[in-house]
Design an enzyme around this catalytic site. Sequence first.
Site, PDB file in Angstrom:
ATOM      1  N   TYR A  49       1.177   5.636  -0.425  1.00 53.95           N
ATOM      2  CA  TYR A  49       0.666   6.789   0.338  1.00 53.95           C
ATOM      3  C   TYR A  49       0.891   7.991  -0.557  1.00 53.95           C
ATOM      4  CZ  TYR A  49       0.263   9.503   4.788  1.00 53.95           C
ATOM      5  OH  TYR A  49      -0.108  10.342   5.822  1.00 53.95           O
TER       6      TYR A  49
ATOM      7  N   THR B 261      -4.907   6.409   0.095  1.00 58.69           N
ATOM      8  CA  THR B 261      -6.158   7.170   0.057  1.00 58.69           C
ATOM      9  C   THR B 261      -6.054   8.312  -0.937  1.00 58.69           C
ATOM     10  OG1 THR B 261      -6.446   6.655   2.381  1.00 58.69           O
ATOM     11  CG2 THR B 261      -7.800   8.431   1.490  1.00 58.69           C
TER      12      THR B 261
ATOM     13  N   GLU C  23     -10.914   3.795   3.272  1.00 52.65           N
ATOM     14  CA  GLU C  23      -9.925   4.545   2.503  1.00 52.65           C
ATOM     15  C   GLU C  23     -10.260   4.318   1.035  1.00 52.65           C
ATOM     16  OE1 GLU C  23      -5.952   3.409   3.818  1.00 52.65           O
ATOM     17  OE2 GLU C  23      -6.017   4.999   5.328  1.00 52.65           O
TER      18      GLU C  23
ATOM     19  N   ASP D  10       0.842  -1.191   0.000  1.00 56.32           N
ATOM     20  CA  ASP D  10       0.000   0.000   0.000  1.00 56.32           C
ATOM     21  C   ASP D  10       0.882   1.247   0.000  1.00 56.32           C
ATOM     22  OD1 ASP D  10      -2.414   1.348  -0.085  1.00 56.32           O
ATOM     23  OD2 ASP D  10      -2.680   1.353   2.088  1.00 56.32           O
TER      24      ASP D  10
ATOM     25  N   HIS E  60      -3.983  13.929   0.762  1.00 50.34           N
ATOM     26  CA  HIS E  60      -4.235  13.018   1.886  1.00 50.34           C
ATOM     27  C   HIS E  60      -3.088  13.072   2.886  1.00 50.34           C
ATOM     28  CE1 HIS E  60      -5.357   9.536   4.241  1.00 50.34           C
ATOM     29  NE2 HIS E  60      -4.207   8.964   3.948  1.00 50.34           N
TER      30      HIS E  60
HETATM   31 MN    MN Z   1      -4.446   2.448   2.578  1.00 49.94          MN
END
Ligand code: MN
Length: 423
Positions: free
Chosen positions: A136, A357, A207, A134, A141
């Site tokens: 970012y 997100t 998210e 994941d 965000h």
């Molecule tokens: Mn996430």
Amino acid sequence: MIKANDPNRKSWVGLPSDCDFSIQNIPFGIFKSNNDGPRAATAIGNKVLDLSALQEEGLLDGLGLPTGVFTKSTLNEFMGLGKAVCRSVRDRLSDLLEEGNAELRDNEALKARAFYDMREVEMLMPVNVPNYTDFYSSEQHAFNVGTMFRGPENALMPNWKHIPVGYHGRASSIVVSGTPFHRPKGQTKADDAEAPSFGPCRLLDFELEMAYITGKENPLGDPVSTNEADDYIFGFVILNDWSARDIQKWEYVPLGPFLAKNFASHVSPWVVTMDALEPFMVDGPEQDPEVLPYLKYDEATHFDVKLEVGIQPDGSDETTVSNSNFKHMYWNVRQQLAHHTVNGCNMQVGDMYGSGTISGPEESAYGSMLELSWRGTKPIPMKDGSERKFIQDGDTVIMRGHAEKNGVRVGFGEVKAKVLPAK
Ligand code: MN
């Protein structure tokens, strides 16, 4: 241009207006009907088209497909055949569905066997996910969350504009849209409490993310460059990367997210190919400071995909709480994959990579309740008169996404999941 992307193509299959599954889409998924086992399919209009039936009938001959590749329970073997084969299959399906082509159109027996009403089948997890990462990568965000916890001056960490920050997540709990799940329990500690306590998460959040799936492996030790990344990326899904904010707050120091993130993540069932999204590519933001050479790229790989999130309280109408867009990313998918592999880390077929997100610049485009309600200080009104700071038991969270340009729409359908009370 990729043949299947031709905006002038029209299908003999009737398409409802505003349909995500146009003839320019041709996504791939896995479905199950009645007593038959899982099979691969594409979606056209509100129909599911069984690819194993087309292959058995010989309509997909000459494309390099192994026998039975579409009767597997996942798309992994198909994706692993490589982008050239997958592209030729998508082109061939587009041909078969094109209005002037009689091969399938006039074969009533095969149509009766191969087409299903979308509402009558069960969509399954489209891929087996060996590894989940994941990122970012949405600046808004990262800025919003950083502002809440450290103030606007120190919102972005010093590394953020140099590294596509990410972490290794949990693959086993990635599930398909519609899979029931229970509110997680865990350790939390209020700021004024002396000791932590155990119980149901109180700050359950969604998210809004997109995720890409790789269909090609790089050997351990061999990085993938930004210019090679396209060849590795098979397609995209919408991802709801559920988060337990109170558990996250207490557990994340110093190694990052753990139980706050790995209890469930839901994906939309149709994998929209990177090929199908090519007409919707747009430039990303100018990156300042300049990135290191291995993160530079030649072609834009941002995608103009409109995203929305709705909350449907139990037995009530859905309220739209966010309208965002996949283009609101700082780092693009080429950079993410190049960074992920620059140390020699090997990618596998089926691996999934969340965007992080996706929050746009306006408040109405924030991609989590943490941001929309600004840590619970601004409750969001629902159509039924109630309000939400975070997600309650019985709520169904629904995410949708589609790209649209020059009258052509390519969409993802939806990913939805209902929150059941803690066990
Ligand atoms: Mn996430």
